[in-house]
Design a protein around this motif. Sequence first.
Motif, mmCIF file in Angstrom:
data_model
loop_
_atom_site.group_PDB
_atom_site.id
_atom_site.type_symbol
_atom_site.label_atom_id
_atom_site.label_comp_id
_atom_site.label_asym_id
_atom_site.label_seq_id
_atom_site.Cartn_x
_atom_site.Cartn_y
_atom_site.Cartn_z
ATOM 1 N N UNK A 90 -12.811 -12.086 -55.326
ATOM 2 C CA UNK A 90 -12.991 -10.636 -55.409
ATOM 3 C C UNK A 90 -12.734 -10.102 -56.817
ATOM 4 N N UNK A 91 -11.758 -10.687 -57.507
ATOM 5 C CA UNK A 91 -11.437 -10.240 -58.871
ATOM 6 C C UNK A 91 -12.607 -10.521 -59.817
ATOM 7 N N UNK A 92 -13.252 -11.694 -59.650
ATOM 8 C CA UNK A 92 -14.408 -12.031 -60.489
ATOM 9 C C UNK A 92 -15.562 -11.061 -60.234
ATOM 10 N N UNK A 118 -30.904 -2.552 -72.804
ATOM 11 C CA UNK A 118 -31.739 -2.811 -71.623
ATOM 12 C C UNK A 118 -31.887 -4.299 -71.356
ATOM 13 N N UNK A 119 -32.011 -5.090 -72.403
ATOM 14 C CA UNK A 119 -32.082 -6.546 -72.241
ATOM 15 C C UNK A 119 -30.760 -7.059 -71.667
ATOM 16 N N UNK A 120 -29.647 -6.546 -72.159
ATOM 17 C CA UNK A 120 -28.339 -6.955 -71.649
ATOM 18 C C UNK A 120 -28.184 -6.580 -70.179
ATOM 19 N N UNK A 121 -28.680 -5.409 -69.791
ATOM 20 C CA UNK A 121 -28.622 -4.980 -68.392
ATOM 21 C C UNK A 121 -29.438 -5.931 -67.527
ATOM 22 N N UNK A 122 -30.646 -6.266 -67.974
ATOM 23 C CA UNK A 122 -31.506 -7.184 -67.220
ATOM 24 C C UNK A 122 -30.840 -8.543 -67.052
ATOM 25 N N UNK A 123 -30.210 -9.038 -68.104
ATOM 26 C CA UNK A 123 -29.528 -10.325 -68.039
ATOM 27 C C UNK A 123 -28.341 -10.265 -67.072
ATOM 28 N N UNK A 124 -27.588 -9.172 -67.117
ATOM 29 C CA UNK A 124 -26.428 -9.034 -66.234
ATOM 30 C C UNK A 124 -26.868 -8.901 -64.776
ATOM 31 N N UNK A 125 -27.965 -8.196 -64.546
ATOM 32 C CA UNK A 125 -28.462 -8.053 -63.177
ATOM 33 C C UNK A 125 -29.006 -9.370 -62.638
ATOM 34 N N UNK A 126 -29.593 -10.162 -63.520
ATOM 35 C CA UNK A 126 -30.171 -11.446 -63.093
ATOM 36 C C UNK A 126 -29.107 -12.516 -62.865
ATOM 37 N N UNK A 127 -27.959 -12.342 -63.484
ATOM 38 C CA UNK A 127 -26.886 -13.332 -63.343
ATOM 39 C C UNK A 127 -26.333 -13.298 -61.928
ATOM 40 N N UNK A 128 -26.221 -14.456 -61.348
ATOM 41 C CA UNK A 128 -25.642 -14.540 -60.011
ATOM 42 C C UNK A 128 -24.225 -15.079 -60.131
ATOM 43 N N UNK A 129 -23.295 -14.458 -59.428
ATOM 44 C CA UNK A 129 -21.909 -14.947 -59.507
ATOM 45 C C UNK A 129 -21.809 -16.333 -58.867
ATOM 46 N N UNK A 130 -20.916 -17.164 -59.364
ATOM 47 C CA UNK A 130 -20.744 -18.488 -58.773
ATOM 48 C C UNK A 130 -20.307 -18.380 -57.313
ATOM 49 N N UNK A 186 -15.344 -8.039 -59.080
ATOM 50 C CA UNK A 186 -14.954 -6.733 -59.604
ATOM 51 C C UNK A 186 -15.185 -6.679 -61.110
ATOM 52 N N UNK A 187 -14.818 -7.762 -61.812
ATOM 53 C CA UNK A 187 -14.996 -7.838 -63.262
ATOM 54 C C UNK A 187 -16.483 -7.775 -63.631
ATOM 55 N N UNK A 188 -17.333 -8.505 -62.913
ATOM 56 C CA UNK A 188 -18.770 -8.493 -63.172
ATOM 57 C C UNK A 188 -19.359 -7.104 -62.917
ATOM 58 N N UNK A 189 -18.897 -6.471 -61.866
ATOM 59 C CA UNK A 189 -19.360 -5.126 -61.543
ATOM 60 C C UNK A 189 -18.930 -4.130 -62.616
#
Length: 143
Positions: free
Chosen positions: A85-87, A68-80, A89-92
């Motif tokens: 599109x490939x980046x 859950x902490x990892x999910x929160x961190x990933x959701x809070x991260x904003x892509x540069x 897609x990878x983040x998603x």
Amino acid sequence: MAKKSEAGLTVVPIGLPVPLQPPASLTARQRELWIQVTGAKSADWFTLDAEAMLIGYVKAISSYEIISVQVEQAEAATPPEDADLADLFYLNKILDALYRSQERQARLVQSFATKMRLTPQARYTTGAAATKARGEGSVKPWL
């Protein structure tokens, strides 16, 4: 009348049930969860034969919290801003894998809780739950 033997006159003290103690192999957080779970029920609720299931339960909760902490961190991260599109897609794809892991752990926690009869649904039969939902039996007519 026959005289009772000395062994027959002795009183055997019956001790109070002692809650299961957390195994040394658990992490500090898992031991904390163990104490919370066993403390929420009477000392005789968890017997020695349920120890393995209880270990699985606290480990599943601990893993769920980490994911859950990892999910929160990933959701809070904003892509540069220069992400292509490939980046994205990878983040998603990473986020999707985390969501799947989180759901799997949630189901595991739920399964352990139900098997150990910790959830309300595990303590009622269908008929008893329907009776409780209707409120029948809650008011005693003779009182």
